[in-house]
Design an enzyme around this catalytic site. Sequence first.
Site, PDB file in Angstrom:
ATOM      1  N   ALA A   2       0.829  -1.212   0.000  1.00 47.46           N
ATOM      2  CA  ALA A   2       0.000   0.000   0.000  1.00 47.46           C
ATOM      3  C   ALA A   2       0.863   1.261   0.000  1.00 47.46           C
ATOM      4  CB  ALA A   2      -0.914  -0.014   1.222  1.00 47.46           C
TER       5      ALA A   2
ATOM      6  N   TYR B 106      11.036   3.075  -0.501  1.00 47.02           N
ATOM      7  CA  TYR B 106      10.324   1.777  -0.480  1.00 47.02           C
ATOM      8  C   TYR B 106       9.150   1.739  -1.467  1.00 47.02           C
ATOM      9  CZ  TYR B 106       7.587  -2.081   1.578  1.00 47.02           C
ATOM     10  OH  TYR B 106       6.870  -3.245   1.779  1.00 47.02           O
TER      11      TYR B 106
ATOM     12  N   ASN C 291      -0.417  -3.438   5.662  1.00 44.33           N
ATOM     13  CA  ASN C 291      -0.014  -3.807   7.032  1.00 44.33           C
ATOM     14  C   ASN C 291      -0.430  -5.208   7.482  1.00 44.33           C
ATOM     15  OD1 ASN C 291       1.274  -1.395   7.927  1.00 44.33           O
ATOM     16  ND2 ASN C 291      -0.751  -0.445   7.969  1.00 44.33           N
TER      17      ASN C 291
ATOM     18  N   GLU D 210      10.441  -3.718  13.112  1.00 43.70           N
ATOM     19  CA  GLU D 210       9.083  -4.129  13.442  1.00 43.70           C
ATOM     20  C   GLU D 210       8.058  -3.060  13.060  1.00 43.70           C
ATOM     21  OE1 GLU D 210      11.558  -3.516  15.382  1.00 43.70           O
ATOM     22  OE2 GLU D 210      11.000  -2.297  17.115  1.00 43.70           O
TER      23      GLU D 210
ATOM     24  N   ALA E 166       3.929  -1.432  13.546  1.00 43.52           N
ATOM     25  CA  ALA E 166       3.182  -0.929  14.703  1.00 43.52           C
ATOM     26  C   ALA E 166       2.532  -2.022  15.573  1.00 43.52           C
ATOM     27  CB  ALA E 166       2.141   0.086  14.241  1.00 43.52           C
TER      28      ALA E 166
ATOM     29  N   ARG F  31      -4.930   3.573  10.446  1.00 43.56           N
ATOM     30  CA  ARG F  31      -4.445   2.476   9.602  1.00 43.56           C
ATOM     31  C   ARG F  31      -5.439   1.308   9.679  1.00 43.56           C
ATOM     32  NH1 ARG F  31      -1.270   5.824   8.863  1.00 43.56           N
ATOM     33  NH2 ARG F  31       0.997   5.765   8.672  1.00 43.56           N
TER      34      ARG F  31
HETATM   35  P1  NAD Z   1      10.244  -9.799   6.158  1.00 40.79           P
HETATM   36  O1  NAD Z   1      11.283  -8.744   6.296  1.00 40.79           O
HETATM   37  O2  NAD Z   1       9.830 -10.544   7.373  1.00 40.79           O
HETATM   38  O3  NAD Z   1      10.670 -10.850   5.036  1.00 40.79           O
HETATM   39  C1  NAD Z   1      11.438 -10.502   3.910  1.00 40.79           C
HETATM   40  C2  NAD Z   1      12.538 -11.523   3.784  1.00 40.79           C
HETATM   41  O4  NAD Z   1      13.304 -11.216   2.613  1.00 40.79           O
HETATM   42  C3  NAD Z   1      13.527 -11.492   4.972  1.00 40.79           C
HETATM   43  O5  NAD Z   1      13.582 -12.739   5.611  1.00 40.79           O
HETATM   44  C4  NAD Z   1      14.848 -11.112   4.335  1.00 40.79           C
HETATM   45  O6  NAD Z   1      15.956 -11.758   4.924  1.00 40.79           O
HETATM   46  C5  NAD Z   1      14.635 -11.561   2.899  1.00 40.79           C
HETATM   47  N1  NAD Z   1      15.567 -10.876   2.005  1.00 40.79           N
HETATM   48  C6  NAD Z   1      15.925  -9.567   2.007  1.00 40.79           C
HETATM   49  N2  NAD Z   1      16.862  -9.330   1.091  1.00 40.79           N
HETATM   50  C7  NAD Z   1      17.102 -10.526   0.484  1.00 40.79           C
HETATM   51  C8  NAD Z   1      17.992 -10.934  -0.540  1.00 40.79           C
HETATM   52  N3  NAD Z   1      18.824 -10.057  -1.122  1.00 40.79           N
HETATM   53  N4  NAD Z   1      17.997 -12.227  -0.910  1.00 40.79           N
HETATM   54  C9  NAD Z   1      17.164 -13.127  -0.317  1.00 40.79           C
HETATM   55  N5  NAD Z   1      16.319 -12.797   0.662  1.00 40.79           N
HETATM   56  C10 NAD Z   1      16.278 -11.516   1.055  1.00 40.79           C
HETATM   57  O7  NAD Z   1       8.979  -9.085   5.477  1.00 40.79           O
HETATM   58  P2  NAD Z   1       7.487  -9.575   5.319  1.00 40.79           P
HETATM   59  O8  NAD Z   1       6.668  -8.791   6.257  1.00 40.79           O
HETATM   60  O9  NAD Z   1       7.422 -11.046   5.360  1.00 40.79           O
HETATM   61  O10 NAD Z   1       7.156  -9.047   3.841  1.00 40.79           O
HETATM   62  C11 NAD Z   1       7.237  -9.902   2.699  1.00 40.79           C
HETATM   63  C12 NAD Z   1       6.968  -9.077   1.451  1.00 40.79           C
HETATM   64  O11 NAD Z   1       5.701  -8.435   1.549  1.00 40.79           O
HETATM   65  C13 NAD Z   1       7.990  -7.956   1.205  1.00 40.79           C
HETATM   66  O12 NAD Z   1       8.187  -7.799  -0.170  1.00 40.79           O
HETATM   67  C14 NAD Z   1       7.289  -6.747   1.745  1.00 40.79           C
HETATM   68  O13 NAD Z   1       7.762  -5.545   1.163  1.00 40.79           O
HETATM   69  C15 NAD Z   1       5.849  -7.043   1.369  1.00 40.79           C
HETATM   70  N6  NAD Z   1       4.901  -6.311   2.225  1.00 40.79           N
HETATM   71  C16 NAD Z   1       4.783  -6.646   3.541  1.00 40.79           C
HETATM   72  C17 NAD Z   1       3.907  -5.937   4.338  1.00 40.79           C
HETATM   73  C18 NAD Z   1       3.741  -6.264   5.799  1.00 40.79           C
HETATM   74  O14 NAD Z   1       2.953  -5.590   6.471  1.00 40.79           O
HETATM   75  N7  NAD Z   1       4.411  -7.254   6.349  1.00 40.79           N
HETATM   76  C19 NAD Z   1       3.126  -4.906   3.804  1.00 40.79           C
HETATM   77  C20 NAD Z   1       3.301  -4.587   2.461  1.00 40.79           C
HETATM   78  C21 NAD Z   1       4.164  -5.323   1.667  1.00 40.79           C
END
Ligand code: NAD
Length: 328
Positions: A120, A150, A179, A192, A194, A223
Amino acid sequence: MSSEKIVVCGAGGFIGGHLVADLLRQGHKDLRAVDIKPLDEWYQHFPQVENLRLDLQGKEACEQAARGAAQIYNHAADMGGMGFIENNRCLCMLSVLINTHLLMAARKFGVPRYFYASSACVYNADKQRDVNVTALKEADAYPAMPEDGYGWEKLFSERMCRHFREDFGLVTRVVRYHNVYGPHGTWDGGREKAPAAVCRKVIQAKLSGKMEIEIWGDGHQTRSFMYIDDCLKGTQRLMHSDVIEPLNLGSNELVSINQLVDIVEGIAGVKLKRSYNLNAPKGVAGRNSDNTLIKKYFNWEPGTRLKDGLAKTYAWINDEIKRNAKSR
Ligand code: NAD
């Protein structure tokens, strides 16, 4: 259930780890899980899965990850909550290498289906200046003015998926998560988000007896938060659908950060003295998910009540804090 190879990138992280667990629960046997972190730092990992430690910013690593895959879920990104993304814009943008090289590898090996986790944070900042938000529709991403760093990377990578589909015929699916929260995710250390941060602060206040909490911003910012079970359901529905446009996947239960703290205090059975850090990263004033499209396509939207998902998240973080204290 299929006997084809499914690759989950970012499997050591929060959503990727849950996705691998869910695919195993459904009976999938040929799974490849990839992350840059050492295996002992993954939130969840499973011995029956091919677990690979690779830096997916590199082209060869992406080829190793993609070879033989029937489906790729790209959840790998260098990311975190507002505290991380507002202070690490370059690191966030470098995740463009991951998605680009993975798409190129998917094309090279003729991977039939590819999923990209967008956010988002792609939405135009002008539509998020008021705490009394109008929920964001998919079309609100353009004209583009996303979260600096980002959000720009996410928007660019979305378009890269679109053009690989249009120009090379690769089947790509793109979700915009709002989120996501739940157990087995980051709750400490600066990345981390919120819900986990508030749970941790309330637990620490309770354990220490210092009944205070610092809130980032004035607490009025609004949110919505989606529980991980809904995220997994929507993710897999989209992956196997014919929906080619980026789709919101989020709860539309809007709360202020103050209300989020109220709910966590209720779970913990405490009332804390609040202080507000107006200089801390706080993101946009308000954001909610318009779920018209997802309801139209799937006749479904995320439905877990925030208080229910938070109760499970709180319990897990509480256990983690106690476990860490014991092992010190
Ligand atoms: P997270 O940080 O827990 O997981 C991302 C993983 O990617 C991590 O374990 C990290 O080690 C791995 N990573 C980073 N760089 C890397 C690389 N070069 N090679 C291999 N692995 C790599 O995040 P998440 O919350 O599980 O989010 C997963 C996806 O969803 C991400 O793309 C994030 O941007 C997207 N996203 C998440 C949220 C959320 O609220 N959690 C919201 C919007 C989008």
